[in-house]
Design a protein around this motif. Structure first.
Motif, PDB file in Angstrom:
ATOM      1  N   VAL A  54      -2.932   6.283  -0.940  1.00 23.47           N
ATOM      2  CA  VAL A  54      -1.494   5.841  -0.425  1.00 23.47           C
ATOM      3  C   VAL A  54      -0.638   6.640  -1.732  1.00 23.47           C
ATOM      4  N   VAL A  55       0.084   7.414  -1.062  1.00 27.88           N
ATOM      5  CA  VAL A  55       1.162   8.084  -2.043  1.00 27.88           C
ATOM      6  C   VAL A  55       2.343   6.974  -2.024  1.00 27.88           C
ATOM      7  N   GLY A  56       2.909   7.205  -3.165  1.00 28.06           N
ATOM      8  CA  GLY A  56       3.932   6.077  -3.321  1.00 28.06           C
ATOM      9  C   GLY A  56       3.730   4.653  -3.239  1.00 28.06           C
ATOM     10  N   ALA A  57       2.293   4.308  -3.685  1.00 29.38           N
ATOM     11  CA  ALA A  57       1.800   2.837  -3.422  1.00 29.38           C
ATOM     12  C   ALA A  57       2.756   1.757  -4.322  1.00 29.38           C
ATOM     13  N   THR A  58       3.632   2.226  -5.307  1.00 30.77           N
ATOM     14  CA  THR A  58       4.373   1.295  -5.779  1.00 30.77           C
ATOM     15  C   THR A  58       5.817   1.488  -5.308  1.00 30.77           C
ATOM     16  N   GLY A  59       6.134   1.835  -4.194  1.00 34.99           N
ATOM     17  CA  GLY A  59       7.295   2.159  -3.627  1.00 34.99           C
ATOM     18  C   GLY A  59       7.452   1.045  -2.283  1.00 34.99           C
ATOM     19  N   SER A  60       8.539   1.292  -1.541  1.00 37.24           N
ATOM     20  CA  SER A  60       8.797   0.265  -0.494  1.00 37.24           C
ATOM     21  C   SER A  60       7.696   0.590   0.725  1.00 37.24           C
ATOM     22  N   GLN A  61       7.423   1.826   1.188  1.00 38.66           N
ATOM     23  CA  GLN A  61       6.419   2.017   2.114  1.00 38.66           C
ATOM     24  C   GLN A  61       5.241   2.006   1.690  1.00 38.66           C
ATOM     25  N   GLY A  62       4.798   2.714   0.831  1.00 31.72           N
ATOM     26  CA  GLY A  62       3.701   2.794   0.323  1.00 31.72           C
ATOM     27  C   GLY A  62       3.065   1.491  -0.031  1.00 31.72           C
ATOM     28  N   GLY A  63       4.096   0.697  -0.728  1.00 32.42           N
ATOM     29  CA  GLY A  63       3.668  -0.646  -1.134  1.00 32.42           C
ATOM     30  C   GLY A  63       3.248  -1.727  -0.298  1.00 32.42           C
ATOM     31  N   GLY A  64       4.034  -1.594   1.009  1.00 30.20           N
ATOM     32  CA  GLY A  64       3.481  -2.329   2.171  1.00 30.20           C
ATOM     33  C   GLY A  64       2.252  -2.113   2.512  1.00 30.20           C
ATOM     34  N   LEU A  65       1.806  -0.833   2.693  1.00 30.07           N
ATOM     35  CA  LEU A  65       0.316  -0.476   3.109  1.00 30.07           C
ATOM     36  C   LEU A  65      -0.415  -0.980   1.967  1.00 30.07           C
ATOM     37  N   ALA A  66      -0.117  -0.580   0.817  1.00 23.25           N
ATOM     38  CA  ALA A  66      -0.847  -1.114  -0.312  1.00 23.25           C
ATOM     39  C   ALA A  66      -1.179  -2.627  -0.170  1.00 23.25           C
ATOM     40  N   ARG A  67      -0.373  -3.262  -0.034  1.00 26.22           N
ATOM     41  CA  ARG A  67      -0.531  -4.787   0.039  1.00 26.22           C
ATOM     42  C   ARG A  67      -1.112  -5.417   1.236  1.00 26.22           C
ATOM     43  N   ALA A  68      -1.065  -4.522   2.421  1.00 21.69           N
ATOM     44  CA  ALA A  68      -1.619  -4.864   3.515  1.00 21.69           C
ATOM     45  C   ALA A  68      -3.054  -4.801   3.528  1.00 21.69           C
ATOM     46  N   ILE A  69      -3.520  -3.639   2.844  1.00 19.65           N
ATOM     47  CA  ILE A  69      -5.034  -3.353   2.661  1.00 19.65           C
ATOM     48  C   ILE A  69      -5.397  -4.432   1.581  1.00 19.65           C
ATOM     49  N   LEU A  70      -4.820  -4.829   0.546  1.00 18.33           N
ATOM     50  CA  LEU A  70      -5.541  -5.748  -0.342  1.00 18.33           C
ATOM     51  C   LEU A  70      -5.215  -7.195   0.194  1.00 18.33           C
ATOM     52  N   ASP A  71      -4.441  -7.432   1.295  1.00 13.98           N
ATOM     53  CA  ASP A  71      -4.487  -8.860   1.835  1.00 13.98           C
ATOM     54  C   ASP A  71      -5.358  -8.890   2.949  1.00 13.98           C
ATOM     55  N   ASP A  72      -6.234  -7.831   3.143  1.00 16.16           N
ATOM     56  CA  ASP A  72      -7.593  -8.269   4.038  1.00 16.16           C
ATOM     57  C   ASP A  72      -8.608  -7.469   3.220  1.00 16.16           C
ATOM     58  N   PRO A  73      -9.215  -8.547   2.375  1.00 13.89           N
ATOM     59  CA  PRO A  73     -10.433  -8.034   1.591  1.00 13.89           C
ATOM     60  C   PRO A  73     -11.471  -7.924   2.529  1.00 13.89           C
ATOM     61  N   GLN A  74     -11.779  -8.584   3.668  1.00 10.14           N
ATOM     62  CA  GLN A  74     -12.883  -8.385   4.665  1.00 10.14           C
ATOM     63  C   GLN A  74     -12.608  -7.295   5.458  1.00 10.14           C
ATOM     64  N   GLY A  75     -11.619  -6.397   5.393  1.00 14.41           N
ATOM     65  CA  GLY A  75     -11.186  -5.363   6.145  1.00 14.41           C
ATOM     66  C   GLY A  75     -12.192  -3.915   5.872  1.00 14.41           C
ATOM     67  N   PRO A  76     -11.937  -3.034   6.393  1.00  9.82           N
ATOM     68  CA  PRO A  76     -12.728  -1.801   6.272  1.00  9.82           C
ATOM     69  C   PRO A  76     -12.262  -0.969   5.266  1.00  9.82           C
ATOM     70  N   PHE A  77     -11.091  -1.214   4.826  1.00  9.69           N
ATOM     71  CA  PHE A  77     -10.670  -0.029   3.930  1.00  9.69           C
ATOM     72  C   PHE A  77     -10.489  -0.697   2.355  1.00  9.69           C
ATOM     73  N   SER A  78     -10.663   0.168   1.350  1.00  9.76           N
ATOM     74  CA  SER A  78     -10.149  -0.178  -0.060  1.00  9.76           C
ATOM     75  C   SER A  78      -8.889   0.718  -0.295  1.00  9.76           C
ATOM     76  N   LEU A  79      -8.206   0.346  -1.424  1.00  9.30           N
ATOM     77  CA  LEU A  79      -7.145   0.990  -1.733  1.00  9.30           C
ATOM     78  C   LEU A  79      -7.224   1.865  -2.955  1.00  9.30           C
ATOM     79  N   ARG A  80      -6.706   3.050  -2.906  1.00 12.82           N
ATOM     80  CA  ARG A  80      -6.552   4.042  -3.985  1.00 12.82           C
ATOM     81  C   ARG A  80      -5.269   4.156  -4.280  1.00 12.82           C
ATOM     82  N   ALA A  81      -4.580   3.794  -4.890  1.00 15.83           N
ATOM     83  CA  ALA A  81      -2.843   3.644  -5.029  1.00 15.83           C
ATOM     84  C   ALA A  81      -2.502   5.063  -5.903  1.00 15.83           C
ATOM     85  N   LEU A  82      -1.539   5.870  -5.214  1.00 18.27           N
ATOM     86  CA  LEU A  82      -1.345   7.005  -5.892  1.00 18.27           C
ATOM     87  C   LEU A  82       0.076   6.540  -6.395  1.00 18.27           C
ATOM     88  N   THR A  83       0.297   7.213  -7.755  1.00 17.73           N
ATOM     89  CA  THR A  83       1.733   6.936  -8.468  1.00 17.73           C
ATOM     90  C   THR A  83       1.976   8.023  -9.633  1.00 17.73           C
TER      91      THR A  83
END
Length: 324
Positions: A9-38
């Motif tokens: 996720v590009v811009g994982a500490t920003g508004s758009q990327g941050g929203g995706l980063a939190r969505a991935i982390l909020d779904d620990p049983q989901g199929p994805f893991s987060l690589r936060a780019l900053t």
């Protein structure tokens, strides 16, 4: 060892990327893991993501080598460029913000192709110039050849993902709810009355919470290949100026009057960027039918069931809504 697919996720500490980063982390049983780019792995926001289990890596869209490293081994990536990033006078003199976005889009597309990403969600906007040319309208030219540079350069950048054969979803964003707290919302005049002033006339405007951009991107990734090669228009609400004023009135419990401006009045407001904002509003108003139609709320809700209404968002931010 995890079998989760990595989303970079590009811009994982920003508004758009941050929203995706939190969505991935909020779904620990989901199929994805987060690589936060900053660009700054030591920032408080980056450390917070790391504490929640994200892999945090340093990457800069102006440094292709760092992007290649960050994309390597990932399943997909979310790519967003920041037209409004803080820059030094030297950086401004060396390269326009529009050219910066184009350069960064091409670097991201090349890196995505070279590393074999299976799905990229590219945060983009319409290029406004064909609309105005078709209408025979001549608006002030900015950054040498643009009408609304922060729209046009992103739209122009779409071609890099297509030309490089990157499996891409083009996520077209829109006006942030948050902009209503940043000078484009309700003001109390010298007469003590509240007013919402903008140059939308009676046209419908599409708005969205910045958090929902990332949440919608997450829904697109969850859908697998369904949206690859497609454009998804994003919004959380559709309102005219009068309807916005009525909504503010209901939330604040005090009358808010809508005061439409002309586009020329908006461009002449005098603050930095006023001409670009005026041009942007003229596009919103002139192209409202197609712009709003392409941002179907029910479609977005199917992708992102957590889509936040403007009324709910305004009530959450009620204490911040009025600027004196």
């Amino acid at each position: 060892m995890t079998d989760k697919k990595i989303i970079a996720v590009v811009g994982a500490t920003g508004s758009q990327g941050g929203g995706l980063a939190r969505a991935i982390l909020d779904d620990p049983q989901g199929p994805f893991s987060l690589r936060a780019l900053t660009r700054d792995v030591e920032s408080p926001a980056a450390k917070e993501l790391a504490a929640r289990g994200a892999e945090v890596v340093a990457a800069d869209l102006d440094d292709e080598t760092s992007v290649l490293r960050a994309f390597e081994g990932a399943y997909g990536a979310y790519v967003v460029t920041n037209f409004w990033v803080q820059r030094t006078p030297e950086e401004e003199a060396a390269r326009t913000r529009a050219q910066m976005e184009l350069d960064q889009a091409e670097i991201a597309a090349r890196a995505a192709k070279k590393t074999g990403l299976k799905h990229v969600v590219w945060s983009t906007l319409e290029d406004t110039r064909p609309h105005f040319e078709h209408q025979g309208l001549e608006l002030p030219t900015l950054l040498e050849k643009y009408t609304v540079p922060h729209f046009d350069a992103k739209g122009e950048g779409n071609r890099f993902f297509t030309e490089h054969g990157v499996p891409t979803t083009f996520l077209e964003t829109t006006f942030y709810y948050e902009s209503l707290l940043q000078g484009q919302g309700v003001h109390r005049g010298a007469d003590g009355k509240l007013a919402l002033t903008n140059p939308m006339g009676d046209s419908v405007m599409a708005l969205v919470a910045s958090e929902d951009i990332g949440r919608t991107a997450y829904g697109i990734f969850l859908a697998g290949p369904t949206y690859i090669g497609r454009t998804v228009g994003l919004a959380g609400a559709h309102y005219t100026g009068v309807q916005l004023a009525e909504l503010f009135t209901n939330v604040l419990g005090e009358e808010v009057v809508y005061r439409p401006q002309t586009h020329d009045e908006a461009r002449a407001a005098g603050y930095p960027g006023a001409v670009e904002v005026g041009n942007m509003y003229q596009f919103y108003a002139d192209a409202a039918d197609s712009f709003v139609e392409s941002r179907d709320l029910e479609r977005v809700r199917r992708i992102n069931p957590r889509l936040k209404s403007l009324e709910e968002w305004l009530r959450e931010h009620k204490s911040e809504l009025v600027t004196d």
